[in-house]
Structure formats: C-alpha cells, structure tokens
Enzyme design. Structure first.
Site, PDB file in Angstrom:
ATOM      1  N   LYS A 180      -6.902  -2.485   5.197  1.00 24.09           N
ATOM      2  CA  LYS A 180      -7.582  -2.880   6.432  1.00 24.09           C
ATOM      3  C   LYS A 180      -6.914  -2.323   7.692  1.00 24.09           C
ATOM      4  O   LYS A 180      -7.571  -1.723   8.527  1.00 24.09           O
ATOM      5  CB  LYS A 180      -7.645  -4.402   6.491  1.00 24.09           C
ATOM      6  CG  LYS A 180      -8.439  -4.943   7.652  1.00 24.09           C
ATOM      7  CD  LYS A 180      -9.911  -4.771   7.423  1.00 24.09           C
ATOM      8  CE  LYS A 180     -10.757  -5.200   8.576  1.00 24.09           C
ATOM      9  NZ  LYS A 180     -12.093  -4.594   8.486  1.00 24.09           N
TER      10      LYS A 180
ATOM     11  N   GLY B  19       5.902  -0.285   7.078  1.00 27.42           N
ATOM     12  CA  GLY B  19       6.116   0.807   8.026  1.00 27.42           C
ATOM     13  C   GLY B  19       6.617   2.038   7.290  1.00 27.42           C
ATOM     14  O   GLY B  19       6.603   2.088   6.060  1.00 27.42           O
TER      15      GLY B  19
ATOM     16  N   TRP C 111       0.897  -1.161   0.000  1.00 18.03           N
ATOM     17  CA  TRP C 111       0.000   0.000   0.000  1.00 18.03           C
ATOM     18  C   TRP C 111       0.929   1.202   0.000  1.00 18.03           C
ATOM     19  O   TRP C 111       1.620   1.457   0.985  1.00 18.03           O
ATOM     20  CB  TRP C 111      -0.873  -0.019   1.258  1.00 18.03           C
ATOM     21  CG  TRP C 111      -1.937   1.024   1.247  1.00 18.03           C
ATOM     22  CD1 TRP C 111      -3.176   0.927   0.687  1.00 18.03           C
ATOM     23  CD2 TRP C 111      -1.869   2.325   1.837  1.00 18.03           C
ATOM     24  NE1 TRP C 111      -3.868   2.089   0.875  1.00 18.03           N
ATOM     25  CE2 TRP C 111      -3.092   2.965   1.571  1.00 18.03           C
ATOM     26  CE3 TRP C 111      -0.887   3.033   2.530  1.00 18.03           C
ATOM     27  CZ2 TRP C 111      -3.373   4.262   1.995  1.00 18.03           C
ATOM     28  CZ3 TRP C 111      -1.157   4.320   2.949  1.00 18.03           C
ATOM     29  CH2 TRP C 111      -2.394   4.918   2.690  1.00 18.03           C
TER      30      TRP C 111
ATOM     31  N   GLU D 105     -17.133   4.862   1.582  1.00 22.65           N
ATOM     32  CA  GLU D 105     -15.957   4.000   1.482  1.00 22.65           C
ATOM     33  C   GLU D 105     -16.040   3.011   0.324  1.00 22.65           C
ATOM     34  O   GLU D 105     -15.066   2.819  -0.395  1.00 22.65           O
ATOM     35  CB  GLU D 105     -15.924   3.168   2.769  1.00 22.65           C
ATOM     36  CG  GLU D 105     -14.657   3.144   3.514  1.00 22.65           C
ATOM     37  CD  GLU D 105     -14.810   2.246   4.738  1.00 22.65           C
ATOM     38  OE1 GLU D 105     -13.946   1.423   4.911  1.00 22.65           O
ATOM     39  OE2 GLU D 105     -15.796   2.369   5.501  1.00 22.65           O
TER      40      GLU D 105
ATOM     41  N   GLU E 101     -21.924   6.408  10.906  1.00 16.93           N
ATOM     42  CA  GLU E 101     -21.313   5.158  10.446  1.00 16.93           C
ATOM     43  C   GLU E 101     -21.913   4.730   9.100  1.00 16.93           C
ATOM     44  O   GLU E 101     -21.186   4.266   8.206  1.00 16.93           O
ATOM     45  CB  GLU E 101     -21.501   4.074  11.525  1.00 16.93           C
ATOM     46  CG  GLU E 101     -20.956   2.716  11.183  1.00 16.93           C
ATOM     47  CD  GLU E 101     -19.488   2.694  10.752  1.00 16.93           C
ATOM     48  OE1 GLU E 101     -18.757   3.670  10.972  1.00 16.93           O
ATOM     49  OE2 GLU E 101     -19.093   1.689  10.133  1.00 16.93           O
TER      50      GLU E 101
ATOM     51  N   LYS F 283     -19.626   4.193   5.726  1.00 17.30           N
ATOM     52  CA  LYS F 283     -19.607   2.895   5.027  1.00 17.30           C
ATOM     53  C   LYS F 283     -19.977   3.089   3.571  1.00 17.30           C
ATOM     54  O   LYS F 283     -19.353   2.522   2.687  1.00 17.30           O
ATOM     55  CB  LYS F 283     -20.601   1.953   5.726  1.00 17.30           C
ATOM     56  CG  LYS F 283     -20.281   0.528   5.671  1.00 17.30           C
ATOM     57  CD  LYS F 283     -19.230   0.005   6.634  1.00 17.30           C
ATOM     58  CE  LYS F 283     -18.232   0.932   7.173  1.00 17.30           C
ATOM     59  NZ  LYS F 283     -17.453   0.466   8.280  1.00 17.30           N
TER      60      LYS F 283
END
Ligand code: F6R
Length: 595
Positions: A590, A102, A75, A479, A472, A476
């Site tokens: 995630k 990282g 990512w 997204e 929420e 959702k």
C-alpha cells in the site's frame, strides 16, 4: 513498505503484536515475525514465518505471557523472502534485536567494514547490518542512546527501527528517518506502529515521530531526542477512530467496501471545503497559487492519474500546469516559470519517490501543497500547505476512493480560485451517478467481467477526460487481475496501436466527454472493422443503441468522480472471478516507502 509494531508495559505483547501485524499486512506480506520477552523465562523469543501474517498467527497458537516485544511484516527489498531475511533480525552475538522499515543506501560499505572486523551475517538484509553496527559500538560499554546517535550519523537512507537490547528489559529504543512510525500512549503502556490503524483499538492518543530522532520508550514514559541527544517536545493528539477503521462492515473485501464509500467521500469533501455557500481553503494557499505562474504536479501511479486531471483544471483557469512522475522528476527536475508552485498528490503521504522530490524541491526553494488522505504523514508534515481528503482508511492496496477524492478536492480547489462552474450542483450530479452505478449497474459490470476474465489483453480507449479515466481503469485492472492492459487515446490508435486489434480483442471505450464523443464513435467503427469486441460506457445524451453501460448525464470534467467506480468494479469482479487476492495483489504494497 514494511510494517512495524512494538509494545512495552501493561498489554499482552503477543496479542498486540499479532493484531498490529495483521492490521498492517497491506504494507507488505512476504514474511512476518515477532520478538517478545517471555515473562516467565525472561528470555527473548523470536518466531518468524514466510508468507502473510496469518501463517505467523497460526504458528503462535499458544498463550504467551509477555509485556515487551517488537514485530514486522515484510515487503522484500534486500534479499528474497526467507526466514533469515525476515525480521526481527539480530546482531551476530544476539546482543541487539530489531525490526526495520526503509532502505540503507550505504549498507554494503558498512557491511564490508563489519566483515573486516570478523562479523558474519545470516541473511542478505541491510537491517542485519544496523543490528551488528549497534552491537559493535556497544562493545565499548557506551550508553545505548549515545551509540544510536553515532549510528544515525553513519546511516544513509531511510529507516524506522524498533530495537531491543539483550538484558535491557525496560526499554524499546527507536531511531527514525524518512520512514513512518507512530507511538501511542495508554495507561501503563506504550505502543509503536507504522500507521495509526493498529494503535487506535488500544489507545487514541497518538504522536507521529519526527525525522532524525531517537526515542526511548518505557512503559510509563516516552522521551524523544534529536541526533545530538538534545531532548525534544512531544505532543500526543487524539485521533478520530471513525476515520481509522478496519471494519469490513459486512463486505467480503476492502476494495468493494471502499468503492461503495466513494459517494460518501465526495459528499464529505463538499461539506468540508464548501460549507454554507463558500469555499473553505487556506487563504494563504489560494494567494500563493494565484501569485504563481506555473503549477508543477508531481505524483506516482493512481495519484499521477488524478494529477493529470488536476492539471487540466488549472489550465482551464488559465494557469500553466504540467504533470510529472515523481521517480522521473526526482532525477531530472523541470522547474518552469518565475514563480513555480508544486502540488504533490499522495494518498499515503509516505511515498519515497515523492519524499525524494520534496528534498529536490526544497533545494530549489520551491513551495508546495500536498493533497493526501493521511494527516500527520511524512509528506504532510513537510509540505507548506496540505489538503486532507478525509476519505477514511483505504486498506485495499488498489486505491479507489482516494482517487475519486483527489479529483474532487482538486475540482473544489480550482473552483475556489475561479468560480466558473457550479461545483456543488455538478458534484451532486456526480453523486447521483455514483449511486445509480452502485444500485443498478453492477450486474452489467459483473457480466462484462465474467466474459473478459480469461482475456490475455484488455484495452481501454478514451479522449480528453475519458482518456484520463482510461489510464486509471487500465492500471487498476492490471494491478489486481494480472491481465495485460493499456489505455490508448482514441486519436492515437491509427498512429500505431491499432495494429494490436484483431478478431475478438476486448476494448472498453468511455464515451462521456461531449467534446470528443463523435471522434470516439469513429474510433469505435475503426476497431470494430478490425474485429475488436467493443464494450461502450456512455452517458445518456451521448449513448447509442448497443452500448454496454449507460449512465445519467453529468458534467464531463467530473468523469473520474462520476464513473471511476465502473472501472473499479470491473477490475474487482475480474480479480474475484479469477480467484485472486483482490485486496493484496502480488508484489505490491500500500505505502511505497522505498524508491
Ligand atoms: C494503485 C495505487 C498506486 C499509488 C502509488 C502512489 O492502485 O494505489 O499506484 O497511487 O503507489 O501512492 P501514493 O498516492 O500513496 O503516493
């Protein structure tokens, strides 16, 4: 947010690495690659592709004999998705090959020092800098472990790196700080992975590597050292494979499977934390909360939305409680009261913004509870107390069952402190609603999604607990459908947002909170008068003719447990009908392990 794998010993490296990367690609999916030692030529082969792991699997469509390898699914942070930026990366003279998860904060400074020594780089990643730094130090013929301990002292930031040294075919070296990495042991082999998912098919004895450690991994032995090369204890533990499953169980996507698991997750929490008529929380935790005069919730995204509800619960039992977005609190910590207590919510337990907050909280001597789905995660190991959700693996990038689990756990916890509700009766009512939605309401939700799938904007409206749920629902939807969406508290409409309402503007309104229901009905009239196309979700006792979805009654404080699935199904169907990648929405991953 990248995924790392590695293996050494009696295991087919290509098979494990590709399986592992496929399993981990919810952590990042813009490019992938593996490096493996070809057993016949004794040479390191590196294969990389742009895009999800599937492309790499297709490219490696040939039998490979190898027992040593590392792999990575990326990512992007430093540098665009490209072959030079994809991992594994190598040092300039190919002495060192590594995969890294990282962010190295001082990479530019380190890179400049290497450039001054004549080093050049293929890509833009901070990871390539680590590889060349190691190569540079190895030139003095120093021991690899010593070099790694020196390198760790030079690196600022977070890293989990699996490293192969050219010509050293019997070891994988690992350095780790703040990014997750686990090791599993099998008969004659060791495996590495960023989380337990890929490991469990091969071996269920797993060890979470602690921070600031160096590991020496061989086929039959595993050794762990601190940064000064002092040996450390290792304790492998058994993992419950049923809670670490990647099975779709016949569902087309993880998201819908996970939405449909909400009821069983809620039931499992009831049994875990309230077996046989009494609460089962750590007594010390309850005492610490009782003694504290201020509860500071810190979280991100969906977990932040669950925290808003948690804070309401604490205020209802007479505690001061406030909620902060982690990436804000980290830089402007607000610490109120004489005995503050921090509650962090994180389904992954690896969120970098929260790890930053944890360090800040430690500087202020704050004690903290982590509510998480991942036992053994970085935050879980660092927190003073933890509540484990045991919701099972959540693979879909969009969190669903973990959100419902977080709210359920907080409801149970606050009732353990102040038994004001009959929580078990109330959660049982919720389970009946969840089951009703699953078995009867889906066609209506799907029809609503069909109607709204091409909308430019969709608004959600609610008050009180319904507003928390609206936040929420809106997150959702945006997204996974890429439709612009906002959640608006009903009472705020006329203070500005009502200007957005025009003929045909879709607005989904929750009317399930009996304290605010009649005010919400007024808001509905106001927006209808401006032409909005309104879809109402209500409970039987608050319903009116024409409401789109009506569910049986439940206690308002559990709205996000009882009917969040309606919001989740809606987002799911919109995304599906738009032909989008439901489980892996663009630009997201995630576990957000970078700030
Ligand atoms: C949205 C979602 C994210 C996460 C956020 C925090 O569906 O999953 O908003 O909630 O990135 O992650 P955790 O809970 O792992 O700290």
């Amino acid at each position: 947010m990248c995924g790392i794998v590695g293996c050494i010993g009696k295991v087919n490296a290509k098979d494990y690495l590709l399986y592992g990367l496929e399993t981990l690609d919810y952590r990042g999916y813009d490019s992938a690659g593996i490096a493996y030692l070809d057993s016949s030529k004794l040479e390191l082969e590196i294969v990389k592709t742009i895009g999800p792991v599937k492309a790499l699997i297709e490219k490696l469509n040939k039998p490979v004999e190898s027992h040593l390898g590392i792999g990575h699914t990326r990512w992007a942070t430093h540098g665009v998705p490209s072959i030079p930026n994809a991992h594994p990366v190598q040092s300039m003279n190919k002495k060192v090959t590594l995969v890294h998860n990282g962010v190295i904060e001082n990479f530019q400074e380190l890179k400049d020092s290497l450039i001054a020594k004549g080093y050049s780089f293929n890509g833009q990643t901070d990871s390539e800098v680590i590889a060349s730094l190691i190569e540079d130090k190895l030139k003095a013929n120093l021991d690899v472990l010593y070099v790694l301990s020196e390198i760790m002292k030079m690196l600022h930031g977070s890293f989990a790196c699996s490293i192969i040294i050219n010509g050293d075919n019997d070891h994988i070296y690992v350095i780790k700080r703040s990014s997750p990495l686990l090791v599993a042991k099998g008969k004659g082999f060791h495996l590495l992975a960023s989380d337990a998912l890929p490991l469990i098919k091969y071996a269920n004895e797993v060890f979470d590597l602690p921070d600031d450690t160096i590991s020496l991994v061989e086929k039959d032995s595993f050794r762990l050292f601190d940064v000064n090369l002092q040996p450390l204890q290792i304790k492998f533990t058994q993992r419950d494979p049923s809670l670490i499953s990647r099975d779709l169980n016949g569902y087309p996507h993880y998201m819908i499977k996970e939405i449909e698991e909400i009821e069983s997750v809620v039931r499992r929490l009831m049994v875990s934390y309230h077996p046989e008529d009494k609460f089962l929380f750590d007594e010390k935790l309850l005492k610490t909360i009782n003694d504290s005069d201020n509860i500071i919730f810190i979280a991100c995204g969906t977990s932040y939305h669950a925290s808003l509800i948690g804070a309401r619960y604490f205020r209802h039992i007479g505690k001061n409680a406030s909620v902060f977005i982690a990436s804000e609190w980290a830089f402007y910590p607000q610490i109120m009261g004489k005995k503050p207590f921090v509650i962090m919510l994180s389904q992954s337990g690896e969120t970098a913004d929260l790890i930053h907050c944890l360090k800040v909280a430690r500087e202020h001597d704050l004690r903290m509870l982590l509510v998480t789905n991942v036992q053994g995660s970085s935050l879980e190991r660092a927190a003073d107390f933890s509540i484990i959700l045991n919701a099972g693996s959540e693979i879909s990038v969009a969190s669903t069952k973990a959100y419902a689990a977080q709210v359920t756990a907080l409801a149970l916890l606050t009732n353990a402190l102040d038994n004001r509700h009959n929580i078990i009766r109330d959660l049982n009512e919720c389970c009946a609603v969840i089951s009703e939605v699953r078995t009867s309401s889906k066609p209506k939700i799907e029809a609503m999604a069909e109607k709204l799938k091409n909308s430019r904007d969709i608004y959600f409206l609610g008050r009180g607990y319904d507003y928390d749920l609206s936040l929420e629902a809106s997150l959702k939807l945006k997204e996974i459908s890429y439709i612009h969406s906002e959640a608006i508290p009903g009472g705020e409409l006329k203070h500005g947002p009502i200007a957005l309402i025009d003929t045909g503007t879709p607005v989904i309104v929750f009317v399930t909170d009996d304290v605010t229901a009649s005010s919400m009905r007024n808001n509905i009239q106001e927006i209808k008068a401006r032409g909005a196309e309104v879809f109402v979700v209500s409970t039987e006792k608050l319903s009116l003719p024409g409401d789109t979805i009506v569910v049986r009654d439940y206690r308002r404080y559990l709205s996000s447990v009882a009917i969040s699935s309606i919001a989740f199904y809606f987002a799911y169907y919109v995304s599906l009908k738009k032909g989008l990648n439901v489980d892996k929405p663009r630009n997201l991953a995630k576990a957000v392990t970078v700030e």
